[in-house]
Design an enzyme around this catalytic site. Structure first.
Site, PDB file in Angstrom:
ATOM      1  N   CYS A 184      -1.546   8.858   3.585  1.00  0.00           N
ATOM      2  CA  CYS A 184      -1.555   8.386   2.200  1.00  0.00           C
ATOM      3  C   CYS A 184      -2.811   8.861   1.487  1.00  0.00           C
ATOM      4  O   CYS A 184      -2.852   8.915   0.266  1.00  0.00           O
ATOM      5  CB  CYS A 184      -1.470   6.875   2.168  1.00  0.00           C
ATOM      6  N   GLU A 209       0.887  -1.173   0.000  1.00  0.00           N
ATOM      7  CA  GLU A 209       0.000   0.000   0.000  1.00  0.00           C
ATOM      8  C   GLU A 209       0.914   1.209   0.000  1.00  0.00           C
ATOM      9  O   GLU A 209       1.626   1.453   0.973  1.00  0.00           O
ATOM     10  CB  GLU A 209      -0.899  -0.014   1.231  1.00  0.00           C
TER      11      GLU A 209
END
Ligand code: NAP
Length: 506
Positions: A302, A265
């Site tokens: 993120c 990720e």
């Protein structure tokens, strides 16, 4: 006594706390630096062998046993709540309230997985009954179910010391699936990682689980991570971190004699599109909310929405002005580590260095802190400079001024893979929105309307992933119950007598 001083700096390997021959010093935002043992490839080997041993029991444990284990880990973390908050906040510079919230999310995640595996749904149980009289050939009895893959390596990120770290989403999902876990501790928060490892260790004892089911190795050098992903006993990797780090480890997984899945990720710019009617009616409100989302956690998410695509014209000018005003009121904030500040400064310089990009809010970044930055560029400049689409990890916003609907469509087409994309729209914007949707659907893991992507719910319907470079595996999510899929593989049983089938298939 300062609770942090209890830290012993050792690795947890196969149930033993193990020291090393050399140490590295932590670099906390506040308080005293402490020594932590430097992990080695030998430690990795010991941890992987212990995990493989554990798999022969844990990988065949009942769902009820694993539920109890996950709930007990959550309880043990809660028992250490105050010290986790104190050490975590000192190490990362994140406010105590953020650490408390993240701890709540982490224990909820563990309990959610514990409860989730109580239902059979995730096992994909299917049974094709035999057709002995079928012509020209009879059909066999076929049954299928998901099984745990084996030992899993987990890399946490600096910006989520709890929820994406030692006992974070990857660890919870892997343990729920039946996979032992080896965590490579993040050097940004070694003390926090160690306390959480102690909580898991205590749960192992309480539940009578094999001690190899969880290991934790401190390290600030790449050799431990490299040895981990290359170890022949590791069957899958869960990684949360940077594109550069994730790509390097992904390549190593692919180059192994026996390649394994690497679930990385990574980063994202999470574009937000402001459609004409929405910006006319609510431009200033959206600007204020964007500034808040952009600077949440000092922009170290993120899901940080780093780029706003805004129409040219007066409403767009007002939006940029309002964003600048809101951002200028935010003073310097502490970032996670010096490396992240340095990378943030480099990212800012990269954006600022593109011809045609203008600085709207000049700002500062130094040693361990930064204030927000705001830049603006036309849609043409964006389309000519692909580097503007790369993540700048921190509180930096770029307003891209689109010349109209056709250019907004072109900008959407130019995007790389994203974790999220957002439309700010009114009903009158539906035509443009419905043209953007099919494009954004191909680019992202999560689409939002009239909201902000920071803040990811841990639920059954969540996807936290997306096409590369948002993640290395667009079929997966690292948040929500679906994330267990990463650590399972389907096995078909053909004509296997009932007595020797796995219990769930009988
Ligand atoms: P990072 O520098 O990539 O570190 C993550 C982990 O990977 C660390 O344990 C690091 O260990 C290891 N690592 C990095 N490069 C490596 C290499 N070449 N070889 C072996 N190991 C390596 O990331 P971070 O600074 O912690 O986190 C910030 C980044 O994470 C941002 O880009 C952010 O967008 C991303 N992130 C993504 C998500 C998501 O869910 N998509 C969530 C949070 C954060 P060592 O450096 O100690 O070896």
């Amino acid at each position: 006594m300062n609770k942090q001083s209890n830290s012993h700096g050792k690795h947890l390997i196969g149930g033993q706390w193990v020291g090393g021959t050399s140490t590295f010093m932590s670099d906390p935002a506040r308080g005293v630096a402490r020594a932590y043992s430097v992990g080695t490839p030998e430690h990795v080997d010991q941890a992987c062998k212990a995990a493989e041993d554990a798999f022969w029991t844990y990988g065949y444990s009942t769902r009820a046993e694993r539920t109890r284990f996950l709930h007990t880990i959550a309880d043990e973390i809660e028992q250490r709540a105050d010290v986790i908050t104190e050490v975590g906040s000192a190490e990362t510079g994140l406010p105590e309230a953020r650490l408390q919230g993240e701890r709540g999310r982490t224990v909820n995640q563990l309990r959610l997985f514990g409860d989730y595996i109580q239902q059979e749904g995730y096992l994909d149980l299917k049974h094709d009954h035999p057709l002995p009289d079928r012509k020209p050939l009879p059909r066999a009895d076929l049954r299928i179910m998901q099984q745990p893959v084996g030992p899993v390596a987990v890399f946490g990120s600096s910006n989520f010391p709890l929820a994406f770290s030692t006992a974070g989403g990857d660890t919870a999902a892997a343990l729920a699936a039946g996979c032992p876990v080896i965590v490579k501790g993040h050097p940004s928060h070694p003390g926090t990682g160690e306390i959480v490892a102690e909580a898991i260790h205590a749960a192992i004892h309480k539940c009578g689980v094999h001690s190899g089911v969880f290991s934790f190795i401190h390290s600030e050098q790449h050799d431990v991570g490299e040895a981990l992903v290359e170890h022949p006993l590791v069957c899958a990797v869960g990684f949360t971190g940077s594109l550069v780090g994730g790509r390097a480890l992904f390549n190593r997984c692919a180059a192994r004699p026996v390649p394994i899945p690497f679930y990385g990720e990574l980063g994202s710019i999470n574009p937000i599109f402001l459609l004409p009617t929405a910006i006319d009616r609510r431009g200033v409100d959206i600007a204020k909310a964007w500034a808040g989302s952009l600077t949440l956690g000092v922009g170290q998410f993120c899901t940080n929405p780093g780029v706003a695509i805004v129409p040219q014209g007066a409403a767009g000018d007002t939006f940029t002005e309002a964003t600048m005003k809101a951002l200028s009121e935010i003073g310097p904030q502490t970032m996670l580590n010096k490396g992240i500040v340095a990378a943030f400064c480099r990212g800012r310089d990269r954006v600022a260095g593109v011809a045609g990009v203008s600085e709207v809010l000049a700002s500062a970044c130094e040693e361990r802190s930064a204030t927000p930055h705001l830049y603006e560029a036309t849609g043409d400049v964006w389309l000519e400079n692909r580097s503007l689409g790369e993540e700048v990890f921190g509180p930096l916003g770029l307003v891209v001024r689109s010349s109209g609907p056709e250019q907004s469509i072109e900008i959407a087409r130019s995007l790389e893979g994203q974790l999220t994309a957002t439309l700010h729209m009114e009903e009158e914007d539906s035509e443009l929105a419905s043209r953007l949707m099919p494009i954004l659907r191909r680019k992202t893991g999560r689409l939002l309307a009239n909201g902000f992507p920071t803040g990811v719910e841990v639920t059954e319907a969540m996807i936290h992933g997306g096409p590369y470079p948002a993640s290395t595996n667009f079929g997966a999510t690292s948040v929500g119950t679906l994330s267990i899929r990463r650590f399972l593989r389907p096995v078909c049983y053909q004509n296997i007598p009932e007595a020797i089938l796995p219990e769930d298939l009988r």
